[in-house]
Design a protein around this motif. Sequence first.
Motif, PDB file in Angstrom:
ATOM      1  N   SER A 129       0.797  -1.230  -0.129  1.00 41.94           N
ATOM      2  CA  SER A 129      -0.189   0.083  -0.039  1.00 41.94           C
ATOM      3  C   SER A 129       0.801   1.291  -0.013  1.00 41.94           C
ATOM      4  O   SER A 129       1.957   1.283   0.477  1.00 41.94           O
ATOM      5  N   VAL A 130       0.410   2.293  -0.599  1.00 36.29           N
ATOM      6  CA  VAL A 130       1.331   3.591  -0.892  1.00 36.29           C
ATOM      7  C   VAL A 130       0.372   4.577  -0.562  1.00 36.29           C
ATOM      8  O   VAL A 130      -0.712   4.823  -0.712  1.00 36.29           O
ATOM      9  N   GLY A 131       0.936   5.648   0.331  1.00 38.42           N
ATOM     10  CA  GLY A 131       0.427   6.804   0.582  1.00 38.42           C
ATOM     11  C   GLY A 131       1.278   7.969   0.183  1.00 38.42           C
ATOM     12  O   GLY A 131       2.473   7.826   0.475  1.00 38.42           O
ATOM     13  N   GLU A 132       0.934   9.050  -0.327  1.00 42.60           N
ATOM     14  CA  GLU A 132       1.706  10.195  -0.801  1.00 42.60           C
ATOM     15  C   GLU A 132       1.003  11.279  -0.499  1.00 42.60           C
ATOM     16  O   GLU A 132       0.096  11.622  -0.622  1.00 42.60           O
ATOM     17  N   ALA A 133       1.901  12.370  -0.285  1.00 38.76           N
ATOM     18  CA  ALA A 133       1.421  13.731   0.054  1.00 38.76           C
ATOM     19  C   ALA A 133       0.678  14.300  -1.291  1.00 38.76           C
ATOM     20  O   ALA A 133       1.287  13.984  -2.243  1.00 38.76           O
ATOM     21  N   ASN A 134      -0.481  15.195  -0.970  1.00 40.48           N
ATOM     22  CA  ASN A 134      -0.975  15.551  -2.110  1.00 40.48           C
ATOM     23  C   ASN A 134      -1.913  14.598  -2.704  1.00 40.48           C
ATOM     24  O   ASN A 134      -2.116  14.951  -3.838  1.00 40.48           O
ATOM     25  N   GLY A 135      -2.101  13.330  -2.307  1.00 41.36           N
ATOM     26  CA  GLY A 135      -2.557  12.540  -2.969  1.00 41.36           C
ATOM     27  C   GLY A 135      -3.719  11.904  -1.696  1.00 41.36           C
ATOM     28  O   GLY A 135      -4.493  12.843  -1.299  1.00 41.36           O
ATOM     29  N   LEU A 136      -3.529  10.550  -0.829  1.00 45.02           N
ATOM     30  CA  LEU A 136      -4.395  10.440   0.054  1.00 45.02           C
ATOM     31  C   LEU A 136      -4.288  10.899   1.213  1.00 45.02           C
ATOM     32  O   LEU A 136      -5.200  11.145   2.128  1.00 45.02           O
ATOM     33  N   ILE A 137      -2.932  11.207   1.547  1.00 50.44           N
ATOM     34  CA  ILE A 137      -2.409  11.767   2.813  1.00 50.44           C
ATOM     35  C   ILE A 137      -2.725  13.463   2.411  1.00 50.44           C
ATOM     36  O   ILE A 137      -2.035  13.819   1.231  1.00 50.44           O
ATOM     37  N   PHE A 148      -1.541  16.144   3.496  1.00 51.86           N
ATOM     38  CA  PHE A 148      -0.561  17.191   3.920  1.00 51.86           C
ATOM     39  C   PHE A 148       0.917  16.437   3.423  1.00 51.86           C
ATOM     40  O   PHE A 148       0.995  15.404   3.129  1.00 51.86           O
ATOM     41  N   SER A 149       1.683  17.366   3.630  1.00 48.99           N
ATOM     42  CA  SER A 149       3.320  17.045   3.511  1.00 48.99           C
ATOM     43  C   SER A 149       3.624  16.476   4.873  1.00 48.99           C
ATOM     44  O   SER A 149       3.565  17.068   5.605  1.00 48.99           O
TER      45      SER A 149
END
Length: 135
Positions: free
Chosen positions: A21-29, A31-32
């Motif tokens: 599983s992947v989480g990236e800022a300005n995506g599902l997360i 915030f930075s």
Amino acid sequence: MQKPHLIEFPKLGASDIGYISVGEANGLIPFSVERTFWTYFTPESIVRGRHAHHATEQVLVAVAGRIIVTTEMPDGEIQTFVLESPHVGVYVPPNAWHTMQYSHTAVQLVFASTRYNEQDYIRQYENFRQVWGQQ
């Protein structure tokens, strides 16, 4: 004002090869990420958290085990989230009082929008109610 809510990260793979599983800022997360930390081997009788933040946003993920997250917003709205899948997290906005209770095998991964700053914490519930105008 954002409210606490679940975030479902992609679950890529299959049972015979495993998952990522992947989480990236300005995506599902939303915030930075400035800080990442994890908790583990927490006794089931312990309730952690018991605080709110002035500015920090967080996403909490149970990468193993089960975590029960309870949030309270300044208007008194209380929500309970049961995290027991490593591809699901809960967004905790600033100004949300939150507690976590863990199964003994739980490993919690936290993505935070700020670096640690003790001044950002509201550690007394009465102060939380005062800061957010709900005396």
